[in-house]
Design an enzyme around this catalytic site. Structure first.
Site, short mmCIF file in Angstrom:
data_model
loop_
_atom_site.label_atom_id
_atom_site.label_comp_id
_atom_site.label_asym_id
_atom_site.label_seq_id
_atom_site.Cartn_x
_atom_site.Cartn_y
_atom_site.Cartn_z
N TRP A 133 -2.15 -34.19 37.12
CA TRP A 133 -1.01 -33.78 37.94
C TRP A 133 -1.01 -32.29 38.23
O TRP A 133 -0.70 -31.87 39.34
CB TRP A 133 0.30 -34.21 37.26
CG TRP A 133 0.46 -35.70 37.31
CD1 TRP A 133 0.47 -36.58 36.26
CD2 TRP A 133 0.59 -36.52 38.49
NE1 TRP A 133 0.60 -37.87 36.72
CE2 TRP A 133 0.69 -37.86 38.07
CE3 TRP A 133 0.64 -36.23 39.86
CZ2 TRP A 133 0.82 -38.92 38.96
CZ3 TRP A 133 0.78 -37.29 40.76
CH2 TRP A 133 0.87 -38.62 40.30
N ASP B 99 6.63 -28.42 35.26
CA ASP B 99 6.76 -29.83 35.64
C ASP B 99 7.03 -30.62 34.36
O ASP B 99 6.16 -30.79 33.52
CB ASP B 99 5.46 -30.30 36.31
CG ASP B 99 5.51 -31.78 36.73
OD1 ASP B 99 6.36 -32.52 36.23
OD2 ASP B 99 4.66 -32.18 37.55
N LYS C 211 11.15 -41.69 34.08
CA LYS C 211 10.45 -41.78 32.81
C LYS C 211 11.44 -41.98 31.67
O LYS C 211 11.36 -42.93 30.93
CB LYS C 211 9.61 -40.53 32.55
CG LYS C 211 8.72 -40.10 33.70
CD LYS C 211 7.62 -41.09 33.98
CE LYS C 211 6.68 -40.56 35.06
NZ LYS C 211 5.57 -41.48 35.34
#
Length: 401
Positions: A114, A203, A228
């Protein structure tokens, strides 16, 4: 509810059953309005009051200072790969209007799939050059995998970057920065010591609300997709330091790239996250999850619980490694508490492991398509009892070989 399975999926992920049951009532009648939450106006007094409550629950549990705004938007982490570049380059342009683009630098800490994608997007958008402050791959066992968090002396940060980006937990690769500042796999906050307002971007998509955020006040932007630990897909939560809520149109007049209204942090803040219709239903379910979290003890409660769960799974992997059956993908000390990854060694062994788990009602344990193997996601809603079922199965699997 007896037909529900144990969901170890990486996201969208498991949610507490009590919250799902409560949410079904809100789908029919939200807060006594007689209107379902998926139908109600986002500008109604009932919903705006709920939105303010959600903000307050996040601010209280993460101890977010008043120097930072909490915003709600859409597009997930991938949209923020673009938004952080556009907003923070606009800020940097206002601070340094005469600096040429090739001297305007964005620092990226690349520790997994990511953060690599985030850096790729920054290069694609332009407006400044990308400096890779550190890349974890040269420090890996094979020289090409994301299996570690590099030591602090490996970092090379720029003197005055527009942003410094890191991904706290890499969902695909199973690596995570340590929360203990004394750990060599923690983020090197001491390298920011010369900056009073560091342009640090975190992030936190796959670890948000799972434990406290170290040095939160030192961040310019923290963002997270809800899907999540706290809600369904479709909601992105931002924590933005107020000096980063800049006039992007003024920056554009000085040569910065124009920023779409819905991606401009100042637009979101000035309109209390309702410039356009937000993700009403995901906000509602996230609010219910956050209420429950606060009742349980907040991020401190989950920090302890998630460590216990992860420690049990990692111990089972070590047991399997000693028998030559399991193989850890991540170096010790860099492993994620949220996404535990490992291989099952042997011809057909991985497929056998997955099918055996599914037969016992454990789903979504196959690793990401780009790296393979097994991935066990231990988000907040996964209970210790469910984790124990998995660990018992891992040990039974070893005993059968």
């Amino acid at each position: 509810m007896s037909d529900r399975v144990i969901n170890f999926g990486a996201g969208p992920s498991a949610l507490p059953e009590s919250v799902l049951q409560e949410a079904t009532q809100g789908l029919l009648n939200f807060n006594g309005t007689g209107i379902g939450i998926a139908e109600i106006s986002h500008r109604s007094k009932e919903f705006t009051a709920f939105l303010a409550e959600v903000e307050g629950l996040i601010r209280t549990q993460l101890d977010v200072p008043q120097t930072h705004s909490i915003l709600f938007t859409q597009g997930g982490g991938s949209a923020q790969f673009s938004a952080i570049v556009l907003n923070l380059l606009a800020r940097h342009r206002l601070l340094h209007p005469d600096l040429p683009n090739d001297e305007r630098v964005m620092d990226y800490v690349i520790t997994g799939s990511w953060s690599k994608k985030a850096a790729d997007e920054a290069r694609r958008l332009g407006g400044g050059k990308v400096n890779v402050a550190v890349d974890a791959r040269p420090y890996s066992k094979d020289g090409k995998s994301f299996d570690n968090i590099p030591a602090h002396d490996a970092y090379s940060l720029s003197p005055d970057p527009a942003l410094i980006f890191y991904c706290e937990n890499e969902t695909v690769d199973g690596v995570q920065f340590a929360s203990d500042a004394s750990s060599p796999s923690s983020f090197p906050f001491h390298l920011l010591a010369n900056s009073t307002l560091p342009p640090l971007v975190g992030d936190y998509s796959s670890s948000f609300m799972s434990r406290p955020i170290p040095r939160l006040a030192d961040h310019a932007v923290i963002y997270a997709g809800a899907q999540k630990n706290i809600g369904p897909a479709g909601l992105t939560i931002l924590i933005v330091r107020k000096d980063c809520l800049v006039d992007v149109d003024a920056a554009a007049k000085l040569g910065a790239a124009p920023v779409p209204f819905t991606m401009a942090y100042k637009t979101l803040a000035d309109n209390v996250s309702v410039y356009n219709t937000p993700s009403v239903l995901p906000i509602y379910i996230s609010g219910l999850v956050l209420r429950r979290s606060q009742q349980l003890g907040g991020v401190k409660y989950y920090e302890e619980l998630n460590k216990k769960k992860a420690d049990k799974v990692y111990a089972a992997i070590k047991e399997g490694e000693a028998k030559g059956v399991f193989r850890a993908k991540v170096k010790e000390g860099s492993g994620s508490q949220m996404n535990v990854v490992f291989d099952v060694v042997g011809d057909g062994a991985e497929a056998k492991f997955i099918s055996g788990a599914e037969a016992l009602g454990m789903k979504a344990i196959k690793g990401h398509r780009s790296v393979g193997g097994i991935r066990i996601s231990l988000y907040n809603a996964v209970t210790e009892e469910q984790t124990d079922v998995l660990v018992a199965y891992m040990k039974d699997f070893l005993a059968q070989l």
